[in-house]
Design an enzyme around this catalytic site. Structure first.
Site, PDB file in Angstrom:
ATOM      1  N   GLU A 126       0.839  -0.968  -0.072  1.00 19.32           N
ATOM      2  CA  GLU A 126       0.042   0.006   0.205  1.00 19.32           C
ATOM      3  C   GLU A 126       0.861   1.341   0.024  1.00 19.32           C
ATOM      4  O   GLU A 126       1.947   1.281   0.729  1.00 19.32           O
ATOM      5  CB  GLU A 126      -0.951   0.004   1.375  1.00 19.32           C
ATOM      6  CG  GLU A 126      -2.032  -0.918   0.856  1.00 19.32           C
ATOM      7  CD  GLU A 126      -2.851  -0.940   2.254  1.00 19.32           C
ATOM      8  OE1 GLU A 126      -4.022  -0.206   2.140  1.00 19.32           O
ATOM      9  OE2 GLU A 126      -2.610  -1.748   3.206  1.00 19.32           O
ATOM     10  N   CYS A 154       3.959   8.067   0.981  1.00 21.08           N
ATOM     11  CA  CYS A 154       4.008   7.503   2.285  1.00 21.08           C
ATOM     12  C   CYS A 154       3.968   5.833   1.576  1.00 21.08           C
ATOM     13  O   CYS A 154       2.966   5.410   0.811  1.00 21.08           O
ATOM     14  CB  CYS A 154       2.730   7.371   3.106  1.00 21.08           C
ATOM     15  SG  CYS A 154       3.028   6.216   4.558  1.00 21.08           S
ATOM     16  N   CYS A 173       3.391  -6.567   8.782  1.00 21.70           N
ATOM     17  CA  CYS A 173       4.279  -6.303   9.588  1.00 21.70           C
ATOM     18  C   CYS A 173       4.373  -7.120  10.750  1.00 21.70           C
ATOM     19  O   CYS A 173       3.353  -7.436  11.194  1.00 21.70           O
ATOM     20  CB  CYS A 173       3.911  -4.812  10.105  1.00 21.70           C
ATOM     21  SG  CYS A 173       5.332  -4.092  11.419  1.00 21.70           S
ATOM     22  N   CYS A 194       2.392  -3.858  17.329  1.00 21.51           N
ATOM     23  CA  CYS A 194       1.860  -2.544  17.981  1.00 21.51           C
ATOM     24  C   CYS A 194       0.411  -2.767  18.248  1.00 21.51           C
ATOM     25  O   CYS A 194      -0.546  -2.902  17.261  1.00 21.51           O
ATOM     26  CB  CYS A 194       2.248  -1.312  17.459  1.00 21.51           C
ATOM     27  SG  CYS A 194       3.879  -1.140  17.121  1.00 21.51           S
ATOM     28  N   CYS A 196      -2.488  -0.640  16.051  1.00 25.04           N
ATOM     29  CA  CYS A 196      -2.196  -0.387  14.797  1.00 25.04           C
ATOM     30  C   CYS A 196      -2.643  -1.612  13.929  1.00 25.04           C
ATOM     31  O   CYS A 196      -2.432  -2.750  14.168  1.00 25.04           O
ATOM     32  CB  CYS A 196      -0.527  -0.389  14.150  1.00 25.04           C
ATOM     33  SG  CYS A 196      -0.204  -0.319  12.605  1.00 25.04           S
ATOM     34  N   CYS A 202      -2.227   7.020   9.161  1.00 27.00           N
ATOM     35  CA  CYS A 202      -1.174   6.261   9.844  1.00 27.00           C
ATOM     36  C   CYS A 202      -1.892   5.042  10.790  1.00 27.00           C
ATOM     37  O   CYS A 202      -3.071   5.229  11.437  1.00 27.00           O
ATOM     38  CB  CYS A 202      -0.594   7.003  10.989  1.00 27.00           C
ATOM     39  SG  CYS A 202       0.333   8.510  10.400  1.00 27.00           S
TER      40      CYS A 202
HETATM   41  N1  SAH Z   1       7.001   0.488  11.826  1.00 28.60           N
HETATM   42  C1  SAH Z   1       7.210   1.888  11.555  1.00 28.60           C
HETATM   43  C2  SAH Z   1       6.635   2.706  10.339  1.00 28.60           C
HETATM   44  C3  SAH Z   1       5.211   2.808  10.316  1.00 28.60           C
HETATM   45  S1  SAH Z   1       4.855   4.415  10.432  1.00 28.60           S
HETATM   46  C4  SAH Z   1       6.981   2.605  12.967  1.00 28.60           C
HETATM   47  O1  SAH Z   1       6.287   2.045  13.864  1.00 28.60           O
HETATM   48  O2  SAH Z   1       7.359   3.682  12.962  1.00 28.60           O
HETATM   49  C5  SAH Z   1       3.428   4.611  11.157  1.00 28.60           C
HETATM   50  C6  SAH Z   1       3.269   5.579  12.252  1.00 28.60           C
HETATM   51  O3  SAH Z   1       1.876   5.495  12.591  1.00 28.60           O
HETATM   52  C7  SAH Z   1       4.048   4.986  13.193  1.00 28.60           C
HETATM   53  O4  SAH Z   1       4.526   6.249  14.369  1.00 28.60           O
HETATM   54  C8  SAH Z   1       2.794   4.522  14.406  1.00 28.60           C
HETATM   55  O5  SAH Z   1       2.939   4.425  15.806  1.00 28.60           O
HETATM   56  C9  SAH Z   1       1.669   5.143  13.972  1.00 28.60           C
HETATM   57  N2  SAH Z   1       0.451   4.731  14.025  1.00 28.60           N
HETATM   58  C10 SAH Z   1       0.246   3.141  14.316  1.00 28.60           C
HETATM   59  N3  SAH Z   1      -1.236   2.921  14.230  1.00 28.60           N
HETATM   60  C11 SAH Z   1      -1.925   4.190  14.349  1.00 28.60           C
HETATM   61  C12 SAH Z   1      -3.197   4.546  14.367  1.00 28.60           C
HETATM   62  N4  SAH Z   1      -4.191   3.497  14.315  1.00 28.60           N
HETATM   63  N5  SAH Z   1      -3.348   5.772  14.692  1.00 28.60           N
HETATM   64  C13 SAH Z   1      -2.342   6.749  14.421  1.00 28.60           C
HETATM   65  N6  SAH Z   1      -1.161   6.440  14.306  1.00 28.60           N
HETATM   66  C14 SAH Z   1      -0.703   4.808  14.176  1.00 28.60           C
END
Ligand code: SAH
Length: 357
Positions: free
Chosen positions: A93, A106, A113, A117, A120, A345
């Site tokens: 994506e 992006c 992944c 987390c 996410c 995100c």
């Molecule tokens: N794996 C990497 C790259 C992903 S970036 C990382 O964790 O940094 C995606 C960003 O979105 C990260 O900062 C993550 O913490 C954030 N993120 C993940 N799920 C989210 C959500 N549901 N709402 C807002 N931000 C989120």
């Protein structure tokens, strides 16, 4: 994966070597590099500056494109999400985010992944596989061509963020190779200063990244200022807790030039990590480690049915920011983009939608 080598992931020197093996001179390799990256051509047939016989020879043994665009979604805010598939059926994506001054793409570094987390949606996919350097670049070329037209200039230049599916530092080699190829002035010419890599905190790779000669910008996803909470939200913290993470962040900070900063991302989860006391805890954590060249990106949580969190109220987001600022920490609120099309995100999970175009 495609059975043929993906030429879009070949560095210039690898291309030259490949062409030498085919008995072709170096300038042919340069033409192909320019065709694939500078002109953003999708097939050898379009490279009319190459003899027909060579084009045929190349298409019988190599490939320039492997991803299939399955669907495209456009948000009411202009953000576009591209859902693509690898030949072995895995989702990739990529999100195009137009802004007034500069557009941002992006991109994904992995399909799915492996990090779990808790907030996410991509985590729910698990790791499907690492993307190759060719696939990383190809998704970006596809988006550029779709938005601007094949080979056309990007009106304001493009920023890249490795914030799509996946943990970029768990696919370090392919990521760095792809970024190097994309920075070439005969190619896409997206220089490291216009690229940000976001990591959940793969500590040894943060050190390695810090030592790269031409490194992009760094963002670290923090989302909690103590180990107890971070262990729950981001299980990677059990492997590399905050103390280790901040040692690596210190090493990275040392590489910054005057006026440069790096980012901590902090996803704001209502009632979980967004209290006044937690804002102060974050500020004191930064003070404890003497981290000064940082800014905090506050990301209001993007909700999804499968996720057990709710976003903080807009008032609390504002308060959190003000508390940080009152303790001399720069903080910014990231406006969610493309929420309606699952492009924001943490929302990338290959969601197929029927209600939007
Ligand atoms: N794996 C990497 C790259 C992903 S970036 C990382 O964790 O940094 C995606 C960003 O979105 C990260 O900062 C993550 O913490 C954030 N993120 C993940 N799920 C989210 C959500 N549901 N709402 C807002 N931000 C989120």
């Amino acid at each position: 994966m495609s059975e043929f080598p993906h030429l879009r992931g070949f560095s210039r020197s690898e291309l030259i070597e490949l062409f030498a093996g085919l008995g072709e001179p170096r300038y042919r390799a340069d033409q192909v590099f320019r065709g694939l990256h500078g002109r953003r051509l999708m097939s050898f047939e379009e490279m009319t500056d190459l003899p027909k016989a060579l084009r045929e020879k190349l298409s019988q043994a190599t490939t320039t494109r492997t991803l299939k665009v399955e669907s495209k979604y456009t948000s009411i805010d202009g953000t576009r999400r591209f859902l693509m598939k690898t030949p072995d059926g895995h989702p990739v994506e990529t999100v195009f985010i137009p802004t007034e001054n500069r557009d941002t793409i992006c991109f994904s570094s992995q399909s799915g992944c492996p990090l779990k987390c808790d907030f996410c949606l991509t985590a729910k996919l698990g790791l499907l596989r690492n993307l190759t350097a060719g696939e990383i670049i190809e998704q970006i070329v596809i988006v550029l061509n779709d938005v601007y037209g094949i080979g056309n200039d990007t009106p304001h230049g493009t920023n890249l963020v490795a914030m799509g599916e996946g943990e970029p530092f768990l696919n370090f080699e392919n990521l760095i190779k792809a970024l190097e190829i994309m920075s070439d002035e005969n190619g896409l010419h997206i220089v490291p200063g216009r690229v940000t890599v976001s990591t959940a905190g793969i500590v040894p790779k943060i050190f390695e990244f810090s030592e790269l000669e031409n490194r992009p910008n760094l963002a670290i996803s923090l989302s909690a200022a103590n180990d107890e909470l971070r262990d729950k939200l981001m299980p990677i913290n059990k492997r590399w807790p905050i103390d280790k993470l901040f040692e690596a962040a210190k090493a990275f900070e040392k590489t910054l030039k005057r006026g440069e900063r790096f980012t901590f991302e902090y996803v704001l989860l209502g009632g979980v990590n967004d209290s006044d006391a937690q804002a102060s805890e974050l500020a004191s954590l930064l003070r404890k480690y003497g981290l000064r060249k940082v800014k905090i990106n506050l990301i209001p949580h993007n909700p999804a049915e499968q996720l057990d969190y709710r976003p903080s109220s807009p008032e609390q987001v504002k308060r959190f920011k003000e508390i940080l600022e009152s303790q001399d920490v720069s903080a910014y609120i990231r406006t969610p983009r493309g929420r309606d099309i699952f492009a924001a995100c943490g929302q990338l999970a290959a969601v197929q939608q029927t209600s939007v175009c």
